[in-house]
Design a protein around this motif. Sequence first.
Motif, PDB file in Angstrom:
ATOM      1  N   ILE A  98       0.840  -1.206   0.000  1.00  0.00           N
ATOM      2  CA  ILE A  98       0.000   0.000   0.000  1.00  0.00           C
ATOM      3  C   ILE A  98       0.874   1.255   0.000  1.00  0.00           C
ATOM      4  CG2 ILE A  98      -0.296   0.213   2.507  1.00  0.00           C
ATOM      5  CD1 ILE A  98      -2.954   0.870  -0.255  1.00  0.00           C
ATOM      6  N   LYS A  99       2.065   1.147   0.576  1.00  0.00           N
ATOM      7  CA  LYS A  99       2.989   2.282   0.538  1.00  0.00           C
ATOM      8  C   LYS A  99       3.424   2.561  -0.897  1.00  0.00           C
ATOM      9  CE  LYS A  99       7.286   4.003   2.623  1.00  0.00           C
ATOM     10  NZ  LYS A  99       6.679   5.039   3.466  1.00  0.00           N
ATOM     11  N   GLU A 100       3.810   1.497  -1.611  1.00  0.00           N
ATOM     12  CA  GLU A 100       4.284   1.654  -2.981  1.00  0.00           C
ATOM     13  C   GLU A 100       3.149   2.032  -3.931  1.00  0.00           C
ATOM     14  OE1 GLU A 100       8.153  -1.327  -2.810  1.00  0.00           O
ATOM     15  OE2 GLU A 100       6.260  -2.112  -3.597  1.00  0.00           O
ATOM     16  N   ALA A 101       1.986   1.397  -3.767  1.00  0.00           N
ATOM     17  CA  ALA A 101       0.836   1.733  -4.614  1.00  0.00           C
ATOM     18  C   ALA A 101       0.386   3.163  -4.358  1.00  0.00           C
ATOM     19  CB  ALA A 101      -0.314   0.761  -4.360  1.00  0.00           C
ATOM     20  N   GLY A 102       0.464   3.590  -3.095  1.00  0.00           N
ATOM     21  CA  GLY A 102       0.093   4.955  -2.753  1.00  0.00           C
ATOM     22  C   GLY A 102       0.970   5.968  -3.457  1.00  0.00           C
ATOM     23  N   LEU A 103       2.267   5.702  -3.525  1.00  0.00           N
ATOM     24  CA  LEU A 103       3.191   6.594  -4.226  1.00  0.00           C
ATOM     25  C   LEU A 103       2.869   6.635  -5.718  1.00  0.00           C
ATOM     26  CD1 LEU A 103       6.533   5.583  -2.460  1.00  0.00           C
ATOM     27  CD2 LEU A 103       5.317   7.767  -2.216  1.00  0.00           C
ATOM     28  N   ASP A 104       2.498   5.492  -6.260  1.00  0.00           N
ATOM     29  CA  ASP A 104       2.130   5.408  -7.676  1.00  0.00           C
ATOM     30  C   ASP A 104       0.916   6.285  -7.964  1.00  0.00           C
ATOM     31  OD1 ASP A 104       0.539   4.334  -9.995  1.00  0.00           O
ATOM     32  OD2 ASP A 104       2.244   2.979 -10.169  1.00  0.00           O
ATOM     33  N   VAL A 105      -0.136   6.101  -7.159  1.00  0.00           N
ATOM     34  CA  VAL A 105      -1.371   6.862  -7.381  1.00  0.00           C
ATOM     35  C   VAL A 105      -1.138   8.357  -7.154  1.00  0.00           C
ATOM     36  CG1 VAL A 105      -3.769   7.171  -6.660  1.00  0.00           C
ATOM     37  CG2 VAL A 105      -2.797   4.876  -6.759  1.00  0.00           C
ATOM     38  N   ALA A 106      -0.370   8.691  -6.124  1.00  0.00           N
ATOM     39  CA  ALA A 106      -0.095  10.097  -5.825  1.00  0.00           C
ATOM     40  C   ALA A 106       0.619  10.784  -6.977  1.00  0.00           C
ATOM     41  CB  ALA A 106       0.748  10.204  -4.554  1.00  0.00           C
ATOM     42  N   SER A 107       1.472  10.054  -7.671  1.00  0.00           N
ATOM     43  CA  SER A 107       2.236  10.653  -8.766  1.00  0.00           C
ATOM     44  C   SER A 107       1.382  10.898 -10.008  1.00  0.00           C
ATOM     45  CB  SER A 107       3.421   9.747  -9.132  1.00  0.00           C
ATOM     46  OG  SER A 107       2.974   8.538  -9.709  1.00  0.00           O
ATOM     47  N   MET A 108       0.209  10.272 -10.065  1.00  0.00           N
ATOM     48  CA  MET A 108      -0.652  10.373 -11.244  1.00  0.00           C
ATOM     49  C   MET A 108      -1.998  11.038 -10.958  1.00  0.00           C
ATOM     50  SD  MET A 108       1.102   8.856 -13.666  1.00  0.00           S
ATOM     51  CE  MET A 108      -0.122   8.480 -14.923  1.00  0.00           C
ATOM     52  N   CYS A 109      -2.198  11.465  -9.723  1.00  0.00           N
ATOM     53  CA  CYS A 109      -3.546  11.855  -9.315  1.00  0.00           C
ATOM     54  C   CYS A 109      -4.076  13.126  -9.984  1.00  0.00           C
ATOM     55  CB  CYS A 109      -3.635  11.983  -7.803  1.00  0.00           C
ATOM     56  SG  CYS A 109      -2.690  13.353  -7.110  1.00  0.00           S
ATOM     57  N   ASP A 110      -3.203  13.967 -10.559  1.00  0.00           N
ATOM     58  CA  ASP A 110      -3.696  15.177 -11.215  1.00  0.00           C
ATOM     59  C   ASP A 110      -4.498  14.863 -12.475  1.00  0.00           C
ATOM     60  OD1 ASP A 110      -2.759  16.866  -9.343  1.00  0.00           O
ATOM     61  OD2 ASP A 110      -0.993  17.527 -10.454  1.00  0.00           O
ATOM     62  N   SER A 111      -4.177  13.758 -13.127  1.00  0.00           N
ATOM     63  CA  SER A 111      -4.840  13.489 -14.401  1.00  0.00           C
ATOM     64  C   SER A 111      -5.453  12.096 -14.505  1.00  0.00           C
ATOM     65  CB  SER A 111      -3.824  13.640 -15.546  1.00  0.00           C
ATOM     66  OG  SER A 111      -2.743  12.731 -15.363  1.00  0.00           O
ATOM     67  N   SER A 112      -5.293  11.287 -13.449  1.00  0.00           N
ATOM     68  CA  SER A 112      -5.738   9.900 -13.576  1.00  0.00           C
ATOM     69  C   SER A 112      -6.496   9.440 -12.343  1.00  0.00           C
ATOM     70  CB  SER A 112      -4.521   9.007 -13.850  1.00  0.00           C
ATOM     71  OG  SER A 112      -4.908   7.680 -14.108  1.00  0.00           O
ATOM     72  N   THR A 113      -6.110   8.307 -11.806  1.00  0.00           N
ATOM     73  CA  THR A 113      -6.816   7.670 -10.698  1.00  0.00           C
ATOM     74  C   THR A 113      -6.875   8.551  -9.453  1.00  0.00           C
ATOM     75  OG1 THR A 113      -6.117   5.513 -11.511  1.00  0.00           O
ATOM     76  CG2 THR A 113      -6.835   5.620  -9.227  1.00  0.00           C
ATOM     77  N   LYS A 114      -8.054   8.580  -8.851  1.00  0.00           N
ATOM     78  CA  LYS A 114      -8.255   9.331  -7.617  1.00  0.00           C
ATOM     79  C   LYS A 114      -8.390   8.422  -6.403  1.00  0.00           C
ATOM     80  CE  LYS A 114      -8.435  13.439  -9.534  1.00  0.00           C
ATOM     81  NZ  LYS A 114      -7.369  14.440  -9.275  1.00  0.00           N
ATOM     82  N   ALA A 161      -6.241   6.426  -0.788  1.00  0.00           N
ATOM     83  CA  ALA A 161      -5.805   5.029  -0.804  1.00  0.00           C
ATOM     84  C   ALA A 161      -6.489   4.289   0.347  1.00  0.00           C
ATOM     85  CB  ALA A 161      -4.285   4.931  -0.664  1.00  0.00           C
ATOM     86  N   ILE A 162      -7.035   3.139   0.039  1.00  0.00           N
ATOM     87  CA  ILE A 162      -7.853   2.382   0.995  1.00  0.00           C
ATOM     88  C   ILE A 162      -7.337   0.951   1.125  1.00  0.00           C
ATOM     89  CG2 ILE A 162     -10.196   1.510   1.458  1.00  0.00           C
ATOM     90  CD1 ILE A 162     -11.137   3.832  -0.500  1.00  0.00           C
ATOM     91  N   VAL A 163      -7.280   0.453   2.346  1.00  0.00           N
ATOM     92  CA  VAL A 163      -7.042  -0.972   2.585  1.00  0.00           C
ATOM     93  C   VAL A 163      -8.332  -1.526   3.165  1.00  0.00           C
ATOM     94  CG1 VAL A 163      -5.769  -2.716   3.876  1.00  0.00           C
ATOM     95  CG2 VAL A 163      -4.569  -0.715   2.990  1.00  0.00           C
ATOM     96  N   ALA A 164      -8.915  -2.491   2.477  1.00  0.00           N
ATOM     97  CA  ALA A 164     -10.198  -3.052   2.899  1.00  0.00           C
ATOM     98  C   ALA A 164     -10.082  -4.527   3.220  1.00  0.00           C
ATOM     99  CB  ALA A 164     -11.244  -2.843   1.804  1.00  0.00           C
TER     100      ALA A 164
END
Length: 420
Positions: free
Chosen positions: A167-183, A242-245
């Motif tokens: 989740i740490k690594e995926a969070g960094l991935d999403v954060a780097s793309m959040c302006d134009s992609s996945t929220k 980012a969510i852990v369910a």
Amino acid sequence: MAKKNAFYAQSGGVTAVINASACGVIETARQHKDSIGKVYAGHNGIIGALREELIDTSKETPSTIAALRHTPSGAFGSCRYKLKSLEQNRAEYERLIEVFKAHNIGYFFYNGGGDSADTCLKVSQLSETMGYPIQAIHIPKTVDNDLPLTDNCPGFGSVAKYVAVSIKEAGLDVASMCDSSTKVFILEVMGRHAGWIAAAGGLAAQEEGDAPHIILFPEIAFDKAKFLKRVDECVKKYGYCAIVASEGAQYADGSFLADSGTVDAFGHKQLGGVAPTLAAMVRQELGLKYHWALADYLQRAARHIASATDVEQAYAVGKAAVEMAVAGKTGVMAAIVRGKGKRYSWSIGEAPLEKVANVEQKMPRNFITKDGFGITEKAREYLAPLIQGEDYPPYKHGMPVYARLKKIIAPKKLNTEFKV
């Protein structure tokens, strides 16, 4: 008294370190040649005993057995098979004792979770009434970390490490793309009734705004409106959420968010995917772009990122089980005892199976934040030591090298077959 042979079996879902326990059992038994003869392993767990399919571990070299310590999954094969009560199916127990008698087996080491603790207890109690006493010792194993009377369960620490890192690594991935992609990103992890694995994801959040922003626990009733409000707030504040369910996330009435309508061999409800269920809510109610992932078998098979603490403890409970049996004990579980003081320490104790079998240890409420979406400092203090240290397997040509067993089945001594 003539020495007896031993029977070892793996039960339920496997882990990254269950074979380390097997290694502890076999290596320690080989050191007690005066008390223990051969160690047989059940081919596919307890089913191997019922079918008289016993793997002769004496045919495996010391180096192969040693390699089990860094090999994931269940090397001898596991199963989800729960023995019924003696009243419901006496034939199963009679068959078990018959096989043990035929192969001079006097020690039973069962490596698993709550259901296997129950089986181990029954074998310990009923073997005496059936005229062939068996010293039955339970070896704890469950990624869910839900066994009582042990500080933690071997297998959990490595899953916890995998989930926190993921989740740490995926969070960094999403954060780097959040302006134009996945929220919104959702990681679904194991945990039917206990949220220990989901909680471990919280270790990744070390500063304000770090992933995960939301954790969903089975212990906290899911409130759709409250959940969506928090997702919306996180996206606006951090740019993403980012969510852990936990797979066992459930509503206030106890119904699972992702009940598939079927049950497994133990009678537990099969869960059909909480991540896509949550993703659909996010899309329909908030109109946000999302991605989701299932940690699934990856989380429990990830030996390449195992916790060194977990590996050491898994080996230690296997070793202790043999030493307990040699000392004449039965009907107990080798347990992990946390030491006192600020510096983390642990030792091996024992717990009576009467108090272990069929008891589920859930997350304490004071480990979960008041809003129900995160972990407290108390939880962090408990969890952090369990993921400490790295214990990498050996690599060759860029790939990990794992044990390959011969799995030679001992000659059958009974003329009858048993259908499982």
